[in-house]
Design a protein around this motif. Structure first.
Motif: not given
Length: 269
Positions: A154-162
């Motif tokens: 999830n931390m990766h996904l949030r960084a990607i989304a940002d």
């Protein structure tokens, strides 16, 4: 580009929407209404429901759902992503990697790298690309041990989304889904009510008006007697857990041989 600003543009005459993913996006276990014209045994799910909400606000919605149950992220990227890019939609939802994380040895860092490459390609088309985090499995005894891997992903996904300016549907924070009534009998897929609440959350993220509150508390329910709960657990293990483990051990998937339910952008009726 950093962060998602605003909602989806609902002033257009036509919005095209493509959904990518696995069983979560295909809509298991939310049966399509009998009067919907869908083929017998087809599932509805939050993505279908989202398209229906869009159709209430926009003169024409064209919708494709390429998701197939059981697919791993490399299969989604290899089979569904090229088709999505070819269709050149205004809106894309992508939820992928969950089946990889569930498997022994699933590396959230490696899965995230594949996911990021897919989002980069989708964002380059100019589409609004919606990203979903994973659920918090802390309330599920069998899945609780995966919580750390899911949190890392999830931390990766949030960084990607940002990085790519993607709206995020944060499933981890949806505490309302930590009620057993949000889940179907297999405890792996949302119930119809779970899909309905998730749809309202996606609409909220995208700025699509929709009646209802996904946060609405569940009605009071009498707790199961320990004996009944034990019987439910045994039934679940026999009917769902053992077959699921068997497929993992033999390299089979519930989606083997299945085609997407909506492979083309078609007007929503």
């Amino acid at each position: 580009m950093s962060g998602f600003q605003g909602g989806l543009d609902l002033t257009q005459d036509v919005i095209s929407y493509v959904a990518l993913g696995d069983s979560f996006t295909e809509g298991l276990n939310d049966p399509a209404p009998e009067d919907s014209g869908a083929s017998r045994g087809r599932f509805r799910g939050w993505a279908d429901r989202l398209a229906e909400h869009l159709a209430e606000r926009v003169p024409e919605v064209r919708y494709a759902n390429l998701a197939v149950r059981g697919k791993l992220i490399r299969q989604i990227v290899g089979d569904q992503l090229p088709r999505a890019i070819e269709l050149h939609p205004d809106l894309v939802t992508i939820c992928a990697g969950g089946n990889d994380i569930l498997r022994p040895g699933g590396d959230p860092d490696q899965v995230a790298a594949i996911f990021e490459a897919a989002v980069a390609r989708l964002a380059a088309t100019g589409a609004t690309v919606v990203v979903f985090t994973g659920f918090d499995t802390g309330f599920q005894p069998v899945m609780r041990h995966l919580r750390g891997k899911i949190a890392t992903y999830n931390m990766h996904l949030r960084a990607i989304a940002d990085q790519y300016g993607c709206p995020v549907v944060d499933l981890w924070s949806m505490r309302v889904l930590q009620d057993r009534r949000a889940w179907s009998a297999d405890r792996l897929h949302l119930s119809s009510e779970g899909h309905r609440r998730l749809t309202l959350r996606v609409c909220e993220v995208l700025g699509v008006p929709a009646e209802g509150d996904w946060r609405q508390p569940w009605p009071d329910e009498q707790p199961l007697h320990w004996r009944a709960a034990r019987q439910e657990d045994l039934h679940w293990a026999r009917e769902y857990l053992v077959p699921w483990i068997g497929r993992r051990l033999t390299g089979r998937s519930s989606g083997d041989g299945l085609a997407p339910k909506r492979p083309n952008l078609e007007r929503l009726r």
